[in-house]
Design a protein around this motif. Sequence first.
Motif, PDB file in Angstrom:
ATOM      1  N   PRO A  77      51.479  11.119  45.660  1.00 23.61           N
ATOM      2  CA  PRO A  77      51.869  12.486  46.021  1.00 23.61           C
ATOM      3  C   PRO A  77      51.342  12.902  47.395  1.00 23.61           C
ATOM      4  CG  PRO A  77      51.156  12.397  43.733  1.00 23.61           C
ATOM      5  CD  PRO A  77      50.854  11.052  44.326  1.00 23.61           C
ATOM      6  N   GLU A  78      50.114  12.459  47.713  1.00 22.05           N
ATOM      7  CA  GLU A  78      49.541  12.798  49.012  1.00 22.05           C
ATOM      8  C   GLU A  78      50.347  12.176  50.144  1.00 22.05           C
ATOM      9  OE1 GLU A  78      47.915  11.562  46.457  1.00 22.05           O
ATOM     10  OE2 GLU A  78      46.659  13.255  45.832  1.00 22.05           O
ATOM     11  N   ASN A  79      50.693  10.898  49.976  1.00 22.61           N
ATOM     12  CA  ASN A  79      51.488  10.236  51.014  1.00 22.61           C
ATOM     13  C   ASN A  79      52.858  10.889  51.161  1.00 22.61           C
ATOM     14  OD1 ASN A  79      49.659   8.335  51.905  1.00 22.61           O
ATOM     15  ND2 ASN A  79      50.345   6.751  50.493  1.00 22.61           N
ATOM     16  N   GLN A  80      53.464  11.216  50.042  1.00 25.53           N
ATOM     17  CA  GLN A  80      54.792  11.820  50.093  1.00 25.53           C
ATOM     18  C   GLN A  80      54.756  13.166  50.794  1.00 25.53           C
ATOM     19  OE1 GLN A  80      57.670  10.236  49.236  1.00 25.53           O
ATOM     20  NE2 GLN A  80      58.539  11.983  50.347  1.00 25.53           N
ATOM     21  N   ARG A  81      53.680  13.916  50.570  1.00 20.75           N
ATOM     22  CA  ARG A  81      53.558  15.213  51.242  1.00 20.75           C
ATOM     23  C   ARG A  81      53.503  15.023  52.760  1.00 20.75           C
ATOM     24  NH1 ARG A  81      48.697  19.738  50.595  1.00 20.75           N
ATOM     25  NH2 ARG A  81      49.727  21.371  51.830  1.00 20.75           N
ATOM     26  N   LEU A  82      52.720  14.019  53.207  1.00 17.80           N
ATOM     27  CA  LEU A  82      52.626  13.751  54.640  1.00 17.80           C
ATOM     28  C   LEU A  82      53.950  13.243  55.201  1.00 17.80           C
ATOM     29  CD1 LEU A  82      49.086  12.089  54.888  1.00 17.80           C
ATOM     30  CD2 LEU A  82      49.712  14.471  55.335  1.00 17.80           C
ATOM     31  N   VAL A  83      54.637  12.418  54.423  1.00 16.13           N
ATOM     32  CA  VAL A  83      55.961  11.935  54.845  1.00 16.13           C
ATOM     33  C   VAL A  83      56.905  13.116  55.060  1.00 16.13           C
ATOM     34  CG1 VAL A  83      58.026  10.688  54.115  1.00 16.13           C
ATOM     35  CG2 VAL A  83      55.773   9.651  53.798  1.00 16.13           C
ATOM     36  N   ASP A  84      56.907  14.045  54.110  1.00 16.73           N
ATOM     37  CA  ASP A  84      57.786  15.213  54.208  1.00 16.73           C
ATOM     38  C   ASP A  84      57.425  16.074  55.423  1.00 16.73           C
ATOM     39  OD1 ASP A  84      59.071  14.377  51.933  1.00 16.73           O
ATOM     40  OD2 ASP A  84      57.938  15.699  50.597  1.00 16.73           O
ATOM     41  N   LEU A  85      56.120  16.224  55.673  1.00 18.04           N
ATOM     42  CA  LEU A  85      55.684  17.004  56.827  1.00 18.04           C
ATOM     43  C   LEU A  85      56.121  16.351  58.129  1.00 18.04           C
ATOM     44  CD1 LEU A  85      52.081  18.099  55.758  1.00 18.04           C
ATOM     45  CD2 LEU A  85      54.088  19.576  56.042  1.00 18.04           C
ATOM     46  N   LEU A  86      55.985  15.019  58.197  1.00 21.96           N
ATOM     47  CA  LEU A  86      56.394  14.309  59.410  1.00 21.96           C
ATOM     48  C   LEU A  86      57.898  14.456  59.663  1.00 21.96           C
ATOM     49  CD1 LEU A  86      54.233  11.066  59.230  1.00 21.96           C
ATOM     50  CD2 LEU A  86      54.217  12.763  61.063  1.00 21.96           C
ATOM     51  N   LYS A  87      58.673  14.467  58.587  1.00 24.90           N
ATOM     52  CA  LYS A  87      60.119  14.661  58.749  1.00 24.90           C
ATOM     53  C   LYS A  87      60.417  16.021  59.357  1.00 24.90           C
ATOM     54  CE  LYS A  87      61.631  11.652  54.949  1.00 24.90           C
ATOM     55  NZ  LYS A  87      62.268  11.610  53.608  1.00 24.90           N
ATOM     56  N   ARG A  88      59.679  17.033  58.919  1.00 22.48           N
ATOM     57  CA  ARG A  88      59.913  18.376  59.454  1.00 22.48           C
ATOM     58  C   ARG A  88      59.344  18.520  60.869  1.00 22.48           C
ATOM     59  NH1 ARG A  88      58.773  19.779  53.986  1.00 22.48           N
ATOM     60  NH2 ARG A  88      56.658  20.512  54.477  1.00 22.48           N
ATOM     61  N   VAL A  89      58.240  17.826  61.131  1.00 20.18           N
ATOM     62  CA  VAL A  89      57.690  17.825  62.499  1.00 20.18           C
ATOM     63  C   VAL A  89      58.697  17.204  63.462  1.00 20.18           C
ATOM     64  CG1 VAL A  89      55.886  16.867  63.995  1.00 20.18           C
ATOM     65  CG2 VAL A  89      55.268  17.833  61.771  1.00 20.18           C
ATOM     66  N   ALA A  90      59.404  16.176  63.008  1.00 20.62           N
ATOM     67  CA  ALA A  90      60.431  15.543  63.845  1.00 20.62           C
ATOM     68  C   ALA A  90      61.520  16.539  64.228  1.00 20.62           C
ATOM     69  CB  ALA A  90      61.036  14.347  63.114  1.00 20.62           C
ATOM     70  N   LEU A  91      61.681  17.594  63.426  1.00 17.14           N
ATOM     71  CA  LEU A  91      62.649  18.655  63.718  1.00 17.14           C
ATOM     72  C   LEU A  91      61.996  19.798  64.484  1.00 17.14           C
ATOM     73  CD1 LEU A  91      64.471  18.748  60.262  1.00 17.14           C
ATOM     74  CD2 LEU A  91      65.190  17.567  62.348  1.00 17.14           C
ATOM     75  N   GLN A  92      60.754  19.557  64.968  1.00 21.93           N
ATOM     76  CA  GLN A  92      59.982  20.518  65.759  1.00 21.93           C
ATOM     77  C   GLN A  92      59.644  21.781  64.971  1.00 21.93           C
ATOM     78  OE1 GLN A  92      61.945  21.075  69.571  1.00 21.93           O
ATOM     79  NE2 GLN A  92      61.162  19.111  70.284  1.00 21.93           N
ATOM     80  N   ASP A  93      59.230  21.574  63.731  1.00 22.12           N
ATOM     81  CA  ASP A  93      58.775  22.665  62.875  1.00 22.12           C
ATOM     82  C   ASP A  93      57.282  22.876  63.127  1.00 22.12           C
ATOM     83  OD1 ASP A  93      57.748  24.209  60.779  1.00 22.12           O
ATOM     84  OD2 ASP A  93      59.282  23.518  59.388  1.00 22.12           O
ATOM     85  N   HIS A  94      56.949  23.983  63.791  1.00 22.17           N
ATOM     86  CA  HIS A  94      55.553  24.245  64.153  1.00 22.17           C
ATOM     87  C   HIS A  94      54.666  24.452  62.930  1.00 22.17           C
ATOM     88  CE1 HIS A  94      55.614  24.639  68.590  1.00 22.17           C
ATOM     89  NE2 HIS A  94      56.892  24.885  68.401  1.00 22.17           N
ATOM     90  N   THR A  95      55.196  25.094  61.894  1.00 22.07           N
ATOM     91  CA  THR A  95      54.394  25.338  60.693  1.00 22.07           C
ATOM     92  C   THR A  95      54.013  24.020  60.027  1.00 22.07           C
ATOM     93  OG1 THR A  95      55.465  27.474  60.324  1.00 22.07           O
ATOM     94  CG2 THR A  95      54.339  26.457  58.447  1.00 22.07           C
ATOM     95  N   SER A  96      54.953  23.106  59.928  1.00 28.92           N
ATOM     96  CA  SER A  96      54.663  21.792  59.341  1.00 28.92           C
ATOM     97  C   SER A  96      53.680  21.019  60.204  1.00 28.92           C
ATOM     98  CB  SER A  96      55.964  20.991  59.184  1.00 28.92           C
ATOM     99  OG  SER A  96      56.828  21.627  58.281  1.00 28.92           O
ATOM    100  N   PHE A  97      53.798  21.158  61.516  1.00 24.85           N
ATOM    101  CA  PHE A  97      52.865  20.499  62.431  1.00 24.85           C
ATOM    102  C   PHE A  97      51.445  20.986  62.186  1.00 24.85           C
ATOM    103  CE2 PHE A  97      51.236  20.145  66.986  1.00 24.85           C
ATOM    104  CZ  PHE A  97      50.951  18.790  66.874  1.00 24.85           C
ATOM    105  N   ALA A 119      57.309  11.900  66.052  1.00 27.62           N
ATOM    106  CA  ALA A 119      57.381  11.930  64.593  1.00 27.62           C
ATOM    107  C   ALA A 119      58.691  11.345  64.081  1.00 27.62           C
ATOM    108  CB  ALA A 119      57.207  13.364  64.084  1.00 27.62           C
ATOM    109  N   GLY A 120      59.760  11.484  64.844  1.00 28.75           N
ATOM    110  CA  GLY A 120      61.045  10.946  64.429  1.00 28.75           C
ATOM    111  C   GLY A 120      61.061   9.428  64.358  1.00 28.75           C
ATOM    112  N   GLY A 121      60.095   8.789  65.008  1.00 26.46           N
ATOM    113  CA  GLY A 121      60.033   7.326  64.998  1.00 26.46           C
ATOM    114  C   GLY A 121      59.235   6.763  63.838  1.00 26.46           C
ATOM    115  N   TYR A 122      58.627   7.644  63.036  1.00 29.40           N
ATOM    116  CA  TYR A 122      57.850   7.148  61.889  1.00 29.40           C
ATOM    117  C   TYR A 122      58.787   6.660  60.790  1.00 29.40           C
ATOM    118  CZ  TYR A 122      55.334   7.158  57.516  1.00 29.40           C
ATOM    119  OH  TYR A 122      54.832   6.787  56.289  1.00 29.40           O
ATOM    120  N   SER A 123      58.457   5.512  60.196  1.00 27.02           N
ATOM    121  CA  SER A 123      59.235   4.958  59.086  1.00 27.02           C
ATOM    122  C   SER A 123      58.335   4.778  57.869  1.00 27.02           C
ATOM    123  CB  SER A 123      59.846   3.604  59.474  1.00 27.02           C
ATOM    124  OG  SER A 123      60.470   3.005  58.364  1.00 27.02           O
ATOM    125  N   ALA A 124      58.660   5.481  56.806  1.00 23.43           N
ATOM    126  CA  ALA A 124      57.851   5.408  55.589  1.00 23.43           C
ATOM    127  C   ALA A 124      57.937   4.042  54.928  1.00 23.43           C
ATOM    128  CB  ALA A 124      58.298   6.497  54.611  1.00 23.43           C
TER     129      ALA A 124
END
Length: 203
Positions: free
Chosen positions: A6-26, A66-71
């Motif tokens: 669950p911890e990894n998945q949360r970080l994965v989800d945050l990175l996906k939103r950071v790739a969309l330039q979401d400041h809150t997720s960052f 962040a867009g270059g990260y691959s889970a």
Amino acid sequence: MPTHTPENQRLVDLLKRVALQDHTSFKQLYDLTSGHLYGVAMRFVRKRELADEILQDAFINVWQQAGGYSATLSTPMTWLISIVRNKSLDRLRRSKIESESTDALDVDATGQGQDEAIDHPDPHDLFAAATEKFELNRCLSLLEPPQRQSLALAYYNGLSHSEVAEHLQVPLGTAKAWLRRGLERLRKCYDADTHTTGPKGTA
């Protein structure tokens, strides 16, 4: 294969939103991982001020890449640690010769440099500094190459106007015009970012 928790998945989800330039997720990603990553940097450089700078630079990279990260290739923390590790090694290579003189300055006279480094810096201050540095770099990237290069020579390398002109092999008036126009565009871009995002470090 990366571990699915669950911890990894949360970080994965945050990175996906950071790739969309979401400041809150960052900010959430920073709050969750910066403590551990700061410790990684400290193990390499052994100096708090250097670790602070490495952490800021690393999170600028995270924002940009962040867009270059691959889970499927690694866990988020493995990816983040690799960025901090590379930044730390780069910094150690650059500062190898300068480190002795820097250490001498830190203990000069009053010893204030050591006193200020005793407390761990506020994570929110580090986040604000990293965000501000990212915004400055983004604005610089929007300048025309001659303007960007002349500003870098003048403000990062400390060259005078005449030295900038000589380095770029252009007339002095041209170099001054590039610097003036570059500063004007940089100020407008940075002011626009400040008015859009509001106070630094806020969600």
